[in-house]
Write an enzyme that holds these catalytic residues in place. Structure first.
Site, short mmCIF file in Angstrom:
data_model
loop_
_atom_site.label_atom_id
_atom_site.label_comp_id
_atom_site.label_asym_id
_atom_site.label_seq_id
_atom_site.Cartn_x
_atom_site.Cartn_y
_atom_site.Cartn_z
N SER A 1 37.02 14.89 34.39
CA SER A 1 37.13 15.56 33.09
C SER A 1 37.87 14.64 32.12
O SER A 1 38.75 13.87 32.53
CB SER A 1 37.92 16.87 33.23
OG SER A 1 38.29 17.38 31.96
N TYR B 1 44.84 21.53 36.40
CA TYR B 1 43.50 20.98 36.23
C TYR B 1 43.56 19.48 35.93
O TYR B 1 42.81 18.68 36.50
CB TYR B 1 42.79 21.73 35.12
CG TYR B 1 41.31 21.39 34.97
CD1 TYR B 1 40.39 21.89 35.88
CD2 TYR B 1 40.86 20.59 33.93
CE1 TYR B 1 39.03 21.60 35.75
CE2 TYR B 1 39.51 20.29 33.80
CZ TYR B 1 38.61 20.79 34.70
OH TYR B 1 37.27 20.50 34.59
#
Length: 304
Positions: A169, A185
């Protein structure tokens, strides 16, 4: 005896021609077998469809049987025959090993692994329950490790020059959303980026390429059910929920715009790339935008 420069150059140039694979061989994945974790929904589903279009046989892996059956039905209805589903919790090594064995038993080999399975939620570090941090890291990072471990083991034992594409990401490089809430995350996806380089180094001698693709925000079903961490108390849920509404995106790329990049990394087009992280976020990380929205203060200042 002198060297004839013209003859040498001609020989080298002729080698370019005779040793160049056809574009069809470079662009397609015909006859290959692929596993896509998280393939039952969102980005993983789009990547699986692209691999099927490219001629591969694909195993969709997901922890949700309901999603898996739906994804399989949709792809079969669209005319794709060489696609199967297996329920897999990527946090469990026995299930990951079984996933690889299923692909080999069903289609005879394993050439491509894409780890698109991922989870997230939102909670500030000072409110985040430890189990929530561990859940996200276990699925996103440990799960990628376990999948790469067993896929590469099979590829090495069977002398397969495979492709492993880990999905990371852009949050590994770009703090977001506006007021944070993504520490778990970011840690998991940053770990994937770092791990990619090490795996590429370890597996290069076996002819296995490992790269990662880092998307930004996308329009996926996950956006609708991954909100604030549900283990937070009600007042904290309300607080972070309000903060999340402040986040503004110049555009929301389609999942397929990222899937196309991931697909490319599964083909021979990526033969010259190893240990790389390809950021596929339509310019978000570079602040390349169509327009700059006005900045407003949040929370608003209280009147004296």
């Amino acid at each position: 005896m002198g060297v004839d420069p013209t003859a040498l150059i001609t020989s080298i140039m002729n080698g370019y021609i005779t040793e160049t694979a056809s574009l069809e061989e470079m662009l397609y994945v015909k006859g290959k077998v692929a596993i896509v974790t998280g393939g039952a929904s969102g980005l993983g589903f789009c990547i699986a469809q692209r691999l099927l279009q490219g001629g591969a046989s694909v195993v969709l892996a997901s922890s949700s049987t309901e999603k898996g059956k739906t994804a399989l039905e949709l792809l079969k209805r669209a005319g794709y025959e060489k696609v199967s589903y297996i329920q897999t919790d990527v946090r469990r090594e026995d299930e990951v090993k079984g996933m690889v064995e299923f692909a080999v038993k069903t289609y005879g080999s394993l050439d491509i692994l894409v780890t698109s399975g991922g989870v997230w939620g939102f909670a500030h570090v000072y409110d985040m329950p430890e189990e929530e941090f561990r859940r996200v890291v276990d699925v996103n990072l440990v799960g990628s490790f376990l999948c790469a471990k067993h896929a590469s083991k099979y590829m090495i034992e069977h002398d397969i020059k495979g492709k492993i594409v880990l999905i990371s990401s852009n949050s590994a490089f770009l703090s977001q959303p506006v007021f944070g809430g993504y520490a778990h995350y970011v840690a998991s996806k940053g770990g994937v980026v770092a791990m990619t380089q090490e795996l590429a180094k370890e597996l290069k001698r076996f002819g296995i390429c490992v790269n990662t693709v880092a998307p930004g925000g996308m329009m996926t079903p996950g956006n609708f059910y991954n909100g604030p961490c549900q283990k937070l108390p009600p007042e904290k849920l309300k607080e972070i929920g309000e903060e999340m509404t402040v986040n503004q995106m110049d555009e929301i790329p389609s999942a397929d715009s990222v899937a196309i990049v991931a697909y490319g990394m599964c083909t021979r087009m990526s033969d010259g790339m190893n240990g790389e992280c390809i950021v596929a976020d339509s310019g978000m990380m570079r602040n390349i935008v169509k327009h700059q929205p006005a900045i407003r203060e949040y929370p608003a200042k209280k009147e004296a």
